[in-house]
Design a protein around this motif. Structure first.
Motif, mmCIF file in Angstrom:
data_model
loop_
_atom_site.group_PDB
_atom_site.id
_atom_site.type_symbol
_atom_site.label_atom_id
_atom_site.label_comp_id
_atom_site.label_asym_id
_atom_site.label_seq_id
_atom_site.Cartn_x
_atom_site.Cartn_y
_atom_site.Cartn_z
ATOM 1 N N TYR A 1 35.327 -26.762 20.272
ATOM 2 C CA TYR A 1 35.769 -27.059 18.907
ATOM 3 C C TYR A 1 34.573 -27.114 17.958
ATOM 4 C CZ TYR A 1 37.937 -29.689 15.040
ATOM 5 O OH TYR A 1 38.396 -30.099 13.815
ATOM 6 N N GLU B 1 33.054 -21.690 16.162
ATOM 7 C CA GLU B 1 33.793 -21.132 17.292
ATOM 8 C C GLU B 1 35.305 -21.112 17.060
ATOM 9 O OE1 GLU B 1 32.558 -19.767 20.029
ATOM 10 O OE2 GLU B 1 30.516 -20.046 19.296
ATOM 11 N N THR B 2 35.816 -22.163 16.428
ATOM 12 C CA THR B 2 37.271 -22.253 16.207
ATOM 13 C C THR B 2 37.535 -22.538 14.719
ATOM 14 O OG1 THR B 2 37.224 -24.626 16.758
ATOM 15 C CG2 THR B 2 37.743 -23.082 18.551
ATOM 16 N N PRO B 3 37.185 -21.597 13.849
ATOM 17 C CA PRO B 3 37.253 -21.840 12.402
ATOM 18 C C PRO B 3 38.658 -22.188 11.899
ATOM 19 C CG PRO B 3 36.989 -19.483 12.849
ATOM 20 C CD PRO B 3 36.759 -20.207 14.141
ATOM 21 N N ASN B 4 39.678 -21.537 12.434
ATOM 22 C CA ASN B 4 41.033 -21.817 11.956
ATOM 23 C C ASN B 4 41.513 -23.201 12.403
ATOM 24 O OD1 ASN B 4 41.790 -19.247 10.603
ATOM 25 N ND2 ASN B 4 41.356 -18.409 12.633
ATOM 26 N N TYR C 1 39.564 -25.664 13.137
ATOM 27 C CA TYR C 1 38.720 -26.619 12.407
ATOM 28 C C TYR C 1 39.307 -26.872 11.013
ATOM 29 C CZ TYR C 1 34.378 -28.842 10.822
ATOM 30 O OH TYR C 1 33.445 -29.733 10.352
ATOM 31 N N ALA D 1 46.457 -21.796 15.258
ATOM 32 C CA ALA D 1 45.065 -21.316 15.219
ATOM 33 C C ALA D 1 44.923 -19.981 15.949
ATOM 34 C CB ALA D 1 44.142 -22.363 15.830
ATOM 35 N N VAL D 2 45.579 -19.839 17.097
ATOM 36 C CA VAL D 2 45.517 -18.574 17.850
ATOM 37 C C VAL D 2 46.179 -17.451 17.057
ATOM 38 C CG1 VAL D 2 46.297 -17.363 19.914
ATOM 39 C CG2 VAL D 2 45.404 -19.690 20.100
ATOM 40 N N ASP E 1 41.933 -17.353 16.209
ATOM 41 C CA ASP E 1 41.033 -18.063 17.126
ATOM 42 C C ASP E 1 41.329 -17.646 18.572
ATOM 43 O OD1 ASP E 1 39.962 -19.338 14.970
ATOM 44 O OD2 ASP E 1 40.722 -21.335 15.441
ATOM 45 N N GLU E 2 40.900 -16.440 18.943
ATOM 46 C CA GLU E 2 41.209 -15.889 20.262
ATOM 47 C C GLU E 2 40.604 -16.713 21.394
ATOM 48 O OE1 GLU E 2 43.176 -13.478 21.196
ATOM 49 O OE2 GLU E 2 43.801 -13.141 19.120
ATOM 50 N N LEU F 1 40.888 -19.631 21.909
ATOM 51 C CA LEU F 1 41.848 -20.672 22.311
ATOM 52 C C LEU F 1 43.058 -20.103 23.051
ATOM 53 C CD1 LEU F 1 41.891 -22.754 18.987
ATOM 54 C CD2 LEU F 1 40.743 -23.376 21.127
#
Length: 412
Positions: A285, A289-292, A294, A312-313, A317-318, A320
């Protein structure tokens, strides 16, 4: 006594409740149709409905919609009945560790007044009682109503209740009965207590489209640390006992996974709750790495929902994707566990943040993973934070309105 030990007064009370419920669910409805639906004689229905009209529980409508004068002249006129929502009212109270939410409503849940009070962590039981007593008096005064016009005060207590209430429950299993009697004496109004989540289950089922079928539903609520399950019929009876439990947190959804304290390996508590999901995602997180995710969580990873991971995916956010698949698999096992409890026709998820589209994705995933199609509907339902008191309002109507026959029978 008549029948198998049922007095004529008990029978009349039962008939009153059934008639009132029929009007509530099917009104406007004629006396003849009530008699046919319930298997009660027309004469009995006429006597009882006339009494309830005098008590302003019911009111007559002039004629059936679409009925013409020619039909009336031929003796076909029907007089229809409906609940008189202008005569009786309820006060709903919702209590959690941070606040007391209160509202005055008609028995059809039209809101007339509402108030939200923040409470201190160390609030005493006496202060809570005083707040409820004061709220009731002020709301009645503001609306120019008397206590006799209230069918009851419904009070819902959340699992994260104030510590003073939790302590009293631990000391005395009959605490709620004593508190109910205390408030009834102070307010001179019937008071009905229950778990707020049981009451929200009643609200949820009452808001759905009416059906002739008395089917059973599961209402599942999520907070940061736990899931809670309520089992309820779509049309609960006024004397029905509701069942709410947090034991679903012990259900195993992925054997061999993390164990936490008294909770077994790979259970709901350690795998699916927002805190558990946050733990799973913590290593990756970040805003980079996980902008959406976040952005969706506002940079706060203390609690992350399955719905947020799914969103998010879908937004890119692939990284995840594997976690999403794991969570959907575990959630499908959880659904299977719930459905094994009994013949459930509906599942309602509250405070999970699922969209209708996500609920359908979960349904399709479960079908694919478990190899069979769910018979139960999967629905999402959310609590309006400004109207949390409706849990108590609807409960007061259910418990107070449909047992109002006790007042009228005792007065005769």
């Amino acid at each position: 006594m008549i029948g198998r030990g049922i007095s004529k007064y008990d029978l009349k009370a039962m008939n009153r409740s059934q008639i009132l419920r029929a009007v509530w669910e099917h009104g406007p409805i004629s006396r003849a149709d009530i008699a046919e639906k319930l298997g009660i004689t027309r004469a009995a229905v006429t006597v009882i409905t006339n009494e309830m009209i005098e008590e302003k529980l019911l009111r007559e409508l002039s004629r059936e919609a679409g009925e013409n004068d020619h039909e009336i002249c031929k003796g076909r006129r029907k007089v229809f009945l409906e609940i008189d929502s202008s005569a009786y009212f309820t006060i709903g109270i919702y209590i959690d560790k941070n606040s007391i939410s209160a509202g005055l409503t008609t028995i059809k849940n039209d809101i007339l007044d509402k108030e939200n009070i923040c409470i201190e962590k160390d609030i005493s039981l006496e202060e809570i009682i005083s707040e409820i007593e004061g709220i009731a008096k002020v709301m009645l005064t503001n609306s120019c109503l008397t206590s006799q016009q209230l069918v009851g005060i419904g009070i819902g207590i959340m699992p994260d209740m104030p510590e003073c209430i939790r302590k009293k429950i631990q000391e005395d299993p009959l605490f709620f009965e004593a508190l109910q009697d205390t408030l009834r004496e102070k307010t001179e109004i019937p008071v009905f207590f229950d778990n707020a989540l049981s009451q929200f289950a009643v609200v949820c089922c009452n808001e759905r489209e009416s059906s002739e079928k008395l089917y059973q539903c599961a209402f599942i609520y999520s907070d940061m640390e736990n899931y809670h399950l309520s089992l309820i019929r779509k049309k609960p009876q006024f004397d029905e006992k509701f069942f709410t439990t947090g034991n679903v947190n012990n259900m195993i959804v992925n054997p061999g996974k993390l164990q936490s304290g008294v909770y077994p390996e790979g259970c709901v508590k350690t795998e699916l709750t927002p805190k558990a999901v946050a733990r799973k995602v913590s290593e990756i997180y970040s805003e980079k790495e996980t902008p959406n995710l976040y952005r969706i969580t506002g940079g706060d990873k203390s609690s992350v929902t399955i719905a947020q991971i799914m969103t998010a995916v879908s937004e890119g956010d692939e990284i995840l994707s594997d976690l999403k698949s794991e969570l959907l698999y575990e959630f499908s096992i959880f659904l299977n566990n719930i459905l094994c409890i009994g013949e459930l026709d509906g599942l309602y998820f509250c405070n999970f943040g699922f969209s209708e589209e996500q609920a359908e994705i979960i349904r399709e995933y479960t079908k694919k993973r478990l190899g069979y199609e769910l018979k139960a509907e999967i629905n999402v339902w959310e609590i309006n934070p400004d109207q949390r008191f409706l849990c108590g309002s609807v409960y007061a109507a259910l418990k107070g309105l449909f047992s109002v026959n006790e007042r009228s029978l005792s007065a005769r």
